[in-house]
Design a protein around this motif. Structure first.
Motif, PDB file in Angstrom:
ATOM      1  N   ALA A   1       0.830  -1.201   0.000  1.00 29.79           N
ATOM      2  CA  ALA A   1       0.000   0.000   0.000  1.00 29.79           C
ATOM      3  C   ALA A   1       0.862   1.247   0.000  1.00 29.79           C
ATOM      4  O   ALA A   1       0.534   2.249  -0.604  1.00 29.79           O
ATOM      5  CB  ALA A   1      -0.912  -0.007   1.213  1.00 29.79           C
TER       6      ALA A   1
ATOM      7  N   PRO B   1       7.368   7.737  -3.522  1.00 25.70           N
ATOM      8  CA  PRO B   1       8.217   6.621  -3.959  1.00 25.70           C
ATOM      9  C   PRO B   1       9.593   7.053  -4.460  1.00 25.70           C
ATOM     10  O   PRO B   1      10.539   6.282  -4.411  1.00 25.70           O
ATOM     11  CB  PRO B   1       7.408   5.959  -5.092  1.00 25.70           C
ATOM     12  CG  PRO B   1       6.236   6.828  -5.347  1.00 25.70           C
ATOM     13  CD  PRO B   1       6.062   7.763  -4.213  1.00 25.70           C
TER      14      PRO B   1
ATOM     15  N   ASP C   1      -4.050   2.259   9.772  1.00 30.86           N
ATOM     16  CA  ASP C   1      -5.290   1.977   9.053  1.00 30.86           C
ATOM     17  C   ASP C   1      -5.330   2.574   7.657  1.00 30.86           C
ATOM     18  O   ASP C   1      -6.333   2.469   6.951  1.00 30.86           O
ATOM     19  CB  ASP C   1      -6.486   2.478   9.875  1.00 30.86           C
ATOM     20  CG  ASP C   1      -6.563   1.738  11.206  1.00 30.86           C
ATOM     21  OD1 ASP C   1      -6.586   0.496  11.176  1.00 30.86           O
ATOM     22  OD2 ASP C   1      -6.552   2.380  12.266  1.00 30.86           O
ATOM     23  N   GLU C   2      -4.267   3.250   7.243  1.00 31.61           N
ATOM     24  CA  GLU C   2      -4.166   3.823   5.894  1.00 31.61           C
ATOM     25  C   GLU C   2      -2.693   3.808   5.509  1.00 31.61           C
ATOM     26  O   GLU C   2      -1.828   3.641   6.366  1.00 31.61           O
ATOM     27  CB  GLU C   2      -4.729   5.255   5.863  1.00 31.61           C
ATOM     28  CG  GLU C   2      -3.962   6.192   6.778  1.00 31.61           C
ATOM     29  CD  GLU C   2      -4.539   7.605   6.882  1.00 31.61           C
ATOM     30  OE1 GLU C   2      -5.489   7.933   6.162  1.00 31.61           O
ATOM     31  OE2 GLU C   2      -3.999   8.377   7.692  1.00 31.61           O
ATOM     32  N   GLY C   3      -2.400   3.994   4.216  1.00 31.85           N
ATOM     33  CA  GLY C   3      -1.017   4.029   3.773  1.00 31.85           C
ATOM     34  C   GLY C   3      -0.411   5.410   3.963  1.00 31.85           C
ATOM     35  O   GLY C   3      -1.125   6.389   4.169  1.00 31.85           O
ATOM     36  N   GLY C   4       0.907   5.489   3.898  1.00 25.89           N
ATOM     37  CA  GLY C   4       1.625   6.762   3.877  1.00 25.89           C
ATOM     38  C   GLY C   4       1.209   7.746   4.954  1.00 25.89           C
ATOM     39  O   GLY C   4       0.949   7.373   6.093  1.00 25.89           O
ATOM     40  N   PHE C   5       1.155   9.016   4.582  1.00 26.99           N
ATOM     41  CA  PHE C   5       0.810  10.094   5.516  1.00 26.99           C
ATOM     42  C   PHE C   5      -0.702  10.141   5.723  1.00 26.99           C
ATOM     43  O   PHE C   5      -1.182  10.393   6.822  1.00 26.99           O
ATOM     44  CB  PHE C   5       1.319  11.417   4.926  1.00 26.99           C
ATOM     45  CG  PHE C   5       1.450  12.527   5.928  1.00 26.99           C
ATOM     46  CD1 PHE C   5       2.537  12.566   6.789  1.00 26.99           C
ATOM     47  CD2 PHE C   5       0.508  13.546   5.992  1.00 26.99           C
ATOM     48  CE1 PHE C   5       2.669  13.601   7.709  1.00 26.99           C
ATOM     49  CE2 PHE C   5       0.639  14.588   6.903  1.00 26.99           C
ATOM     50  CZ  PHE C   5       1.729  14.612   7.762  1.00 26.99           C
ATOM     51  N   GLY C   6      -1.431   9.895   4.634  1.00 22.87           N
ATOM     52  CA  GLY C   6      -2.886   9.765   4.720  1.00 22.87           C
ATOM     53  C   GLY C   6      -3.581  10.971   5.330  1.00 22.87           C
ATOM     54  O   GLY C   6      -3.102  12.099   5.212  1.00 22.87           O
ATOM     55  N   TYR C   7      -4.729  10.710   5.940  1.00 20.79           N
ATOM     56  CA  TYR C   7      -5.489  11.786   6.594  1.00 20.79           C
ATOM     57  C   TYR C   7      -5.207  11.869   8.092  1.00 20.79           C
ATOM     58  O   TYR C   7      -5.324  12.926   8.695  1.00 20.79           O
ATOM     59  CB  TYR C   7      -6.996  11.558   6.415  1.00 20.79           C
ATOM     60  CG  TYR C   7      -7.545  11.995   5.068  1.00 20.79           C
ATOM     61  CD1 TYR C   7      -7.273  13.265   4.568  1.00 20.79           C
ATOM     62  CD2 TYR C   7      -8.355  11.154   4.317  1.00 20.79           C
ATOM     63  CE1 TYR C   7      -7.788  13.670   3.343  1.00 20.79           C
ATOM     64  CE2 TYR C   7      -8.879  11.551   3.104  1.00 20.79           C
ATOM     65  CZ  TYR C   7      -8.589  12.807   2.614  1.00 20.79           C
ATOM     66  OH  TYR C   7      -9.102  13.212   1.416  1.00 20.79           O
TER      67      TYR C   7
END
Lengths: 506, 117
Positions: free
Chosen positions: A19, A265, A297-303
């Motif tokens: 993800a 990336p 619960d989310e990828g990367g920096f997200g919300y």
């Protein structure tokens, strides 16, 4: 910490690697070559590599100082690098908003806060240089059209509220306006252009670069090689290497591909490594920072990241095994990330702690709506419901909340010594919003050594490498062990501007 | 010799059209483009289409209008998004012959129901 803990961490993060887009092809071998007899394909005045905060600020400043032919080269297909996907948080001392809010601050105070988080190995001269010019950089963003929330935030490790945040709560609220400003000023921006090594004069100074045009990130050998002469010099604004799994594991073997990462990336570090090959001084490469505000619960920096950053001052972070707090919610990033990694179940498996906030307070930030809407955060009407959902022991949790609310009242936290100024009047009460926390690799404190002129020092001679400048995350040693949140954007921009000024004077 | 060349040509043409038939292609592209690989693969058939290729027929502003979201979520518009505006090359999210996840899914859980993944 035992190996068992690390395995638990790995198992937990498994599946997140994909993800976060951490897969990476091996970079092709780049190497410097002599300018002697080189057939130049192109010639430019100012050559900038990388299109994040540092590169964009350098391009604008170079143009303002009279450069007529400024070029930014970006290896990815899109501009903005990692700067386009972060929190858009900008710390500066003595700002108009601080005056408005009655916050007393100074360059000295900001530097002192950063030195404390740097744990004795930060570079005071560079921190001071950046703090002294941070307001100029902030002004550059405003002039380009950046907009900020009408309030300041006090981030972890900062002794006062000094952080601006873009209204879109993202660095793109700065990179997009700066990119448009660059174009307005006639700066040439080239995407899919991969730096492939320096071209040196007989004294070892940088006079140009090799570049592969038409480069595709997922095809490492792609692109047509061209040799570009840089009349005034080269500014390396190529960022860190948090997405380069081999490199980060060489520094810290626990940072496997399974550990989440907030970075774009393209943050793979080839520009930095090529400077090392040229002779630049490597500093603090092993200090790789994880963000304690990220969500599993989310990828990367997200919300969630910005949600947590905003809410930490008036929230409690709870260990789900004990139902108790386990850290100062606004300690510096390393302190908090380390504390979170210790939150584990009886078997030693990762048990992401939860951040509990009164909805009354959390709803002030636009991201709260997003985390609830996209199921990466949850709302509860009672402590009982919350405790049941996350399987937290109810009695200790209730006791902890009651105790913490006393600290809010007395403005003093004997439990973890949290600065309660920003928590004033903000009691933990229903309804609540809750997110889960787990650190993600976020920032490389290490990189090439620079001086306050953004010149890159040669490790053998101790002198600056002629024609070469560096700015932003590609540089190392400025922040020491733990960079404070919102201190990277001013550093990137000030050092980018500095590189441009020095280059235009040279 | 001439005959041989002609035969070879026919065989090759057959191979090309065979592979063109075997690959995945959107129905509306089949109608408009047919089997002319080069109309998209302007950098050679082995390479990705250039970032301008799709723009021969598609207009970014129109796409942005079509995929616009409510005011609250306006920056989730893939064709005019928060991070890259209207500049994100099509192939970052779209694959004609192989379905692709949108770049947003690296960090976000929101969905694009009509996007073929």
């Amino acid at each position: 910490m035992s190996n068992k803990d690390l395995l638990g961490r790995r198992n937990f993060i498994k599946g997140m690697g994909a993800a976060a887009g951490v897969a990476m092809a091996a970079p092709a071998l780049a190497v410097s070559e002599s300018a002697n007899g080189v057939k130049w394909d192109k010639e430019v005045e100012v050559l900038i590599i990388g299109s994040g905060f540092a590169g964009l600020a350098a391009a604008i400043e170079a143009t303002r100082k009279g450069a007529k032919d400024v070029h930014i080269f970006e290896k990815m297909s899109y501009f903005g690098g990692n700067s386009a996907i972060n929190g858009g948080l900008f710390a500066a001392p003595d700002t108009p908003m601080q005056k408005q809010e009655g916050v007393k601050d100074s360059v000295d105070t900001m530097v002192a806060d950063q030195l404390a988080a740097g744990r004795g190995i930060a570079d005071e001269a560079l921190l001071r240089h950046v703090a002294e010019h941070a307001v100029e950089a902030l002004q550059m963003t405003l002039d380009a059209g950046s907009e900020y929330h009408p309030y300041l935030q006090q981030l972890g490790g900062h002794s006062v509220a000094r952080t601006y945040q873009t209204t879109v709560s993202c660095g793109a609220g700065i990179t997009q306006p700066l990119l448009q400003e660059c174009r307005k000023l006639g700066v040439h921006t080239h995407n899919r252009a991969k730096f492939d090594g320096f071209i040196l004069d007989e004294k070892g100074g940088v006079v140009g670069v090799k570049m592969r045009e038409g480069y595709y990130f997922d095809k490492p050998e792609s692109g047509e090689l061209v040799r570009i002469k840089a009349r005034r010099g080269v500014i390396m604004a190529t960022g860190g290497f948090a997405q380069n799994i081999n490199m980060r594991m060489a520094q810290d073997p626990t940072l496997t591909a399974e550990v989440g990462c907030t970075n774009a990336p393209g943050a793979t570090g080839e520009g930095m490594f090529e400077m090392f090959r040229l002779g630049a001084v490597p500093v603090h490469l092993a200090h790789i920072q994880s963000g304690p505000w990220a969500s599993p619960d989310e990828g990367g920096f997200g919300y969630v990241s910005n949600y947590s950053i905003y809410n930490f001052p008036h929230s409690i972070a709870i260990d789900r095994l004990t139902g108790k707090r386990f850290m100062n919610e606004i300690a510096d990033r390393k302190t908090r990330a380390d504390a979170e990694l210790n939150c584990r179940d009886a078997q030693g498996n990762a048990l992401p702690p939860i951040l509990i906030t009164s909805y009354e307070d959390s709803k002030q930030h636009p991201n709260t709506k997003k985390v609830l809407k996209y199921n990466v955060g949850w709302k509860f009407d009672s402590i009982d419901a919350l405790a049941k959902h996350f399987e937290v022991p109810l009695a200790p949790l209730k006791k902890q909340i009651a105790e913490y609310n006393e600290y809010v009242k007395t403005q003093s936290d004997p439990q973890f010594g949290k600065n309660m100024t920003e928590a004033k009047g903000k009691f933990i009460q229903a309804p609540f919003t809750v997110v889960r926390l787990w650190p993600k690799v976020h920032y490389c404190q290490g990189g090439v050594q620079i001086n306050t002129k953004a010149e890159v020092k040669d490790s053998l001679t101790g002198k600056p490498i002629s024609g070469l400048y560096a700015a932003g995350e590609v540089c190392g040693g400025i922040h020491g062990v733990s960079r404070l949140g919102s201190c990277s954007i001013p550093e990137c921009m000030v050092m980018g501007m500095t590189a441009a000024r020095i280059m235009m004077q040279a | 010799m001439k005959m041989y060349k002609l035969m070879l040509g026919l065989v090759l043409a057959g191979l090309v059209s065979l592979s063109a038939q075997a690959i995945e292609q959107r129905d509306y592209h089949k109608d408009v483009i047919g089997k002319d690989c080069k109309s998209c693969h302007d950098q050679g058939v082995k390479n990705y289409p250039s970032d301008q290729a799709c723009l021969q027929c598609h207009d970014v502003d129109e796409l942005a209008e079509e995929t616009a979201r409510s005011e609250e979520d306006k920056w989730q518009n893939p064709h005019n998004n928060l991070h890259y505006g209207k500049e994100l090359p099509c192939i970052e999210c779209h694959g004609e012959h192989k379905a692709k996840k949108p770049i947003c899914s690296n960090c976000h859980t929101f969905k694009y129901d009509k996007h073929k993944e």
